[in-house]
Design a protein around this motif. Structure first.
Motif, PDB file in Angstrom:
ATOM      1  N   GLY A  75      -8.922  -0.698  -3.290  1.00  0.00           N
ATOM      2  CA  GLY A  75      -7.669  -1.314  -2.885  1.00  0.00           C
ATOM      3  C   GLY A  75      -6.624  -1.097  -3.965  1.00  0.00           C
ATOM      4  N   LEU A  76      -5.371  -0.962  -3.556  1.00  0.00           N
ATOM      5  CA  LEU A  76      -4.326  -0.614  -4.525  1.00  0.00           C
ATOM      6  C   LEU A  76      -4.202  -1.652  -5.629  1.00  0.00           C
ATOM      7  CD1 LEU A  76      -2.090   1.327  -5.351  1.00  0.00           C
ATOM      8  CD2 LEU A  76      -0.519   0.060  -3.854  1.00  0.00           C
ATOM      9  N   TYR A 124       0.869  -1.173   0.000  1.00  0.00           N
ATOM     10  CA  TYR A 124       0.000   0.000   0.000  1.00  0.00           C
ATOM     11  C   TYR A 124       0.906   1.223   0.000  1.00  0.00           C
ATOM     12  CZ  TYR A 124       0.712   1.474   4.886  1.00  0.00           C
ATOM     13  OH  TYR A 124       1.246   1.957   6.057  1.00  0.00           O
ATOM     14  N   LEU A 125       0.346   2.392  -0.306  1.00  0.00           N
ATOM     15  CA  LEU A 125       1.155   3.608  -0.403  1.00  0.00           C
ATOM     16  C   LEU A 125       1.160   4.294   0.956  1.00  0.00           C
ATOM     17  CD1 LEU A 125      -0.137   4.724  -3.913  1.00  0.00           C
ATOM     18  CD2 LEU A 125       2.052   3.647  -3.352  1.00  0.00           C
ATOM     19  N   ARG A 126       2.219   4.066   1.679  1.00  0.00           N
ATOM     20  CA  ARG A 126       2.311   4.539   3.061  1.00  0.00           C
ATOM     21  C   ARG A 126       2.879   5.946   3.129  1.00  0.00           C
ATOM     22  NH1 ARG A 126       7.437   4.747   4.733  1.00  0.00           N
ATOM     23  NH2 ARG A 126       9.059   3.422   3.821  1.00  0.00           N
ATOM     24  N   SER A 146     -11.860  -8.726  -1.279  1.00  0.00           N
ATOM     25  CA  SER A 146     -11.878  -9.404   0.019  1.00  0.00           C
ATOM     26  C   SER A 146     -12.428  -8.517   1.122  1.00  0.00           C
ATOM     27  CB  SER A 146     -10.458  -9.859   0.389  1.00  0.00           C
ATOM     28  OG  SER A 146      -9.590  -8.738   0.478  1.00  0.00           O
ATOM     29  N   GLN A 147     -12.655  -7.219   0.808  1.00  0.00           N
ATOM     30  CA  GLN A 147     -13.159  -6.302   1.823  1.00  0.00           C
ATOM     31  C   GLN A 147     -14.621  -6.568   2.177  1.00  0.00           C
ATOM     32  OE1 GLN A 147     -10.897  -4.295   3.341  1.00  0.00           O
ATOM     33  NE2 GLN A 147      -9.569  -5.485   2.000  1.00  0.00           N
ATOM     34  N   VAL A 148     -15.280  -7.454   1.430  1.00  0.00           N
ATOM     35  CA  VAL A 148     -16.629  -7.878   1.812  1.00  0.00           C
ATOM     36  C   VAL A 148     -16.619  -8.414   3.239  1.00  0.00           C
ATOM     37  CG1 VAL A 148     -18.423  -9.597   1.379  1.00  0.00           C
ATOM     38  CG2 VAL A 148     -17.433  -8.338  -0.527  1.00  0.00           C
ATOM     39  N   LEU A 149     -15.531  -9.076   3.618  1.00  0.00           N
ATOM     40  CA  LEU A 149     -15.447  -9.640   4.970  1.00  0.00           C
ATOM     41  C   LEU A 149     -15.380  -8.559   6.036  1.00  0.00           C
ATOM     42  CD1 LEU A 149     -12.895 -12.553   4.369  1.00  0.00           C
ATOM     43  CD2 LEU A 149     -15.379 -12.728   4.616  1.00  0.00           C
ATOM     44  N   ASP A 150     -14.624  -7.497   5.757  1.00  0.00           N
ATOM     45  CA  ASP A 150     -14.419  -6.460   6.768  1.00  0.00           C
ATOM     46  C   ASP A 150     -15.501  -5.390   6.762  1.00  0.00           C
ATOM     47  OD1 ASP A 150     -12.128  -7.712   7.600  1.00  0.00           O
ATOM     48  OD2 ASP A 150     -10.776  -6.465   6.417  1.00  0.00           O
ATOM     49  N   LYS A 203      -9.948   1.688   5.322  1.00  0.00           N
ATOM     50  CA  LYS A 203      -8.495   1.488   5.263  1.00  0.00           C
ATOM     51  C   LYS A 203      -7.834   2.579   4.420  1.00  0.00           C
ATOM     52  CE  LYS A 203      -8.910  -3.464   6.151  1.00  0.00           C
ATOM     53  NZ  LYS A 203      -8.657  -4.846   5.700  1.00  0.00           N
ATOM     54  N   ASP A 204      -6.970   2.190   3.462  1.00  0.00           N
ATOM     55  CA  ASP A 204      -6.213   3.168   2.684  1.00  0.00           C
ATOM     56  C   ASP A 204      -6.926   3.594   1.404  1.00  0.00           C
ATOM     57  OD1 ASP A 204      -5.977   0.593   1.634  1.00  0.00           O
ATOM     58  OD2 ASP A 204      -4.042   1.019   0.701  1.00  0.00           O
ATOM     59  N   GLN A 205      -8.172   3.190   1.233  1.00  0.00           N
ATOM     60  CA  GLN A 205      -8.835   3.341  -0.063  1.00  0.00           C
ATOM     61  C   GLN A 205      -9.132   4.792  -0.427  1.00  0.00           C
ATOM     62  OE1 GLN A 205     -12.053   0.525   0.563  1.00  0.00           O
ATOM     63  NE2 GLN A 205     -10.523  -0.970   1.228  1.00  0.00           N
TER      64      GLN A 205
END
Length: 459
Positions: A367-368, A161-163, A289-293, A388-390
């Motif tokens: 997501g990246l 990810y771009l931190r 996979s963000q469906v889970l979170d 998150k970072d989105q």
């Protein structure tokens, strides 16, 4: 001379952290080196689903399971409701106690059974693989540091990810170390230097190694080695903020776009009647996979998009909705199941659909990894950040002149319809997207990240 590379992108099953490494792993294999992966049971399927050719046979990379007691099958799914609390310190102790090697048997009665078994198995895995290079992930910075100190293995960090420049691997390790008391920190440090302490005890004719003695080192000095590891960010520099200067050991490299999809035990609903020139234009919607979170937000997005497909504006399109295995049979889609212009799928071959000539739009969570695929294939796409970072990823695109973010909290069927129609006619955004796509494709061909890995093997 052939070398051995061990990949461990993350403790947990975040596909976006694992997939880019498969590209590098295959590059290393083609350069004559041996490649192995390790990880918890939940992550094994990601690696095993990536087909590779070795000596004419189609197979997959070898995978060693670790921490099977700490993280049994299904842990990732069970902990999805608390994405920020998924990290646990338990496996850190398994790595640390593996430093005892053959002496671990002396501690069998002092450790709980699960920890003892996981520590022993980790020691056996590291001994059997005996890597020349560990390619790990940003989120395993502390773990990588311990492995480096215990097994004297060179490390390359992959940050998917771009931190922010200040959020370097050393800072990540320090944050994780905050989970330990001062006494526990002493023990971690002493386990990392167990060989020296054991020798000192033997020299003093003592048969006891004091693991709780003050090692006389502070946290900042303990994590200092992380500042000297090369760090790969699989994304071209042009996508990052120009004022960010993360340092000379940080490399923005190829986006690592896989040339084939992962295999799946679930049959794809996308065949030649759906994907390909001459077929109806497609709109692809996914939350990955963000469906889970973020299940609630994902449901809202999917439902609004289904409603939007009843409009005249989208009459010429077919919707492919990747809802995931958890939601595929949910009652919420019953009213839409008979609509001929909607395809519900638990799994979608994402590479295939994002490169399909008849894909007109993609609506993604931001997501990246998925952004990179959309940009690389020069596809019109909207970002609806779930968390998150989105949001940061979408803001970087806006900086580049690509205005395609829609807040998921504000969406309605009409908002989605308007966003799709507006994007189609946004000449400036589409021109800038095309330019960025050319950059991504150029850097992918150059493969600077592959060279960094080869340099580390030869150093």
């Amino acid at each position: 001379m052939p070398k051995t590379i061990l990949f461990w992108p993350d403790v947990y099953k975040e596909q976006g952290h694992w997939l880019p490494t498969l590209k590098w792993a295959e590059d290393m294999l083609k350069n004559g080196h041996t490649v192995n992966y390790m990880g918890i049971v939940d992550c094994e399927g990601v690696v095993k689903a990536f087909p590779i050719a070795i000596n004419g046979a189609v197979t997959s990379f070898p995978y060693s399971r670790i921490f099977e007691n700490i993280y049994p099958l299904g842990y990732t799914t069970e902990s999805h409701t608390s994405p920020n609390e998924r990290w646990r310190p338990d496996h850190i102790w398994a790595i640390a106690y593996s430093a005892l090697g053959e002496d671990l048997a002396k501690y069998k009665d002092k450790l709980n059974k699960d920890l003892y078994e996981d520590a022993l198995h980790f020691y056996q895995t590291m001994t059997n693989v005996n890597p020349d290079l560990l390619v790990s992930g940003y989120f395993t910075s502390l773990e990588s540091l311990l492995i480096h100190k215990i097994y004297d293995v060179n490390v390359v960090i992959t940050t998917t990810y771009l931190r922010h420049p200040s959020e370097d691997p050393a800072m990540r390790a320090i944050q994780n170390l905050m989970a330990f008391s001062p006494t526990e920190f002493f023990k971690l440090v002493n386990l990392c230097r167990y060989g020296d302490l054991k020798q000192a005890a033997l020299d003093a004719e003592e048969d006891f190694v004091d693991l709780l003695q003050d090692p006389e080192i502070d946290i900042e000095d303990f994590v200092e080695d992380l500042q000297y590891f090369d760090e790969l960010i699989p994304c071209p520099r042009e996508y990052e903020y120009t004022h960010y200067n993360p340092g000379e050991k940080v490399h923005y490299v190829e986006p690592c776009i896989l040339d084939r999809d992962l295999n799946s035990s679930t049959n794809s609903v996308l065949d030649s009647t759906v994907i390909g020139a001459g077929n109806k234009k497609l709109i692809f919607v996914t939350a990955g996979s963000q469906v889970l979170d973020y299940e609630g937000k994902a449901r809202h997005l999917f439902h609004c998009m289904c409603e939007a497909m009843r409009s005249a504006e989208l009459n010429d399109y077919r919707l492919v909705l990747g809802v995931g295995s958890k939601l595929i049979n949910d009652y919420e889609w019953t009213e839409f199941k008979n609509q001929s212009n909607i395809i519900f799928a638990s799994w979608v071959p994402q590479r295939a659909i994002l490169s399909a000539p008849n894909l007109e739009f993609a609506l993604i969570h931001g997501g990246l990894a998925t952004i990179k695929e959309c940009v690389y294939n020069n596809k019109k796409f909207l970002i609806l950040p779930l968390g998150k970072d989105q949001i940061d990823n979408a803001m970087r695109l806006r900086k580049y002149g690509i205005n395609n973010m829609v807040p998921v909290e504000s969406i309605t069927p009409k908002v989605l319809i308007d966003a799709i129609v507006n994007l189609k006619s946004d000449r400036k955004t589409l021109e800038n997207l095309s330019k960025l796509s050319e950059v991504f494709q150029s850097v992918e061909r150059e493969s600077p990240g592959k060279q960094v890995l080869l340099d580390n093997l030869n150093s």
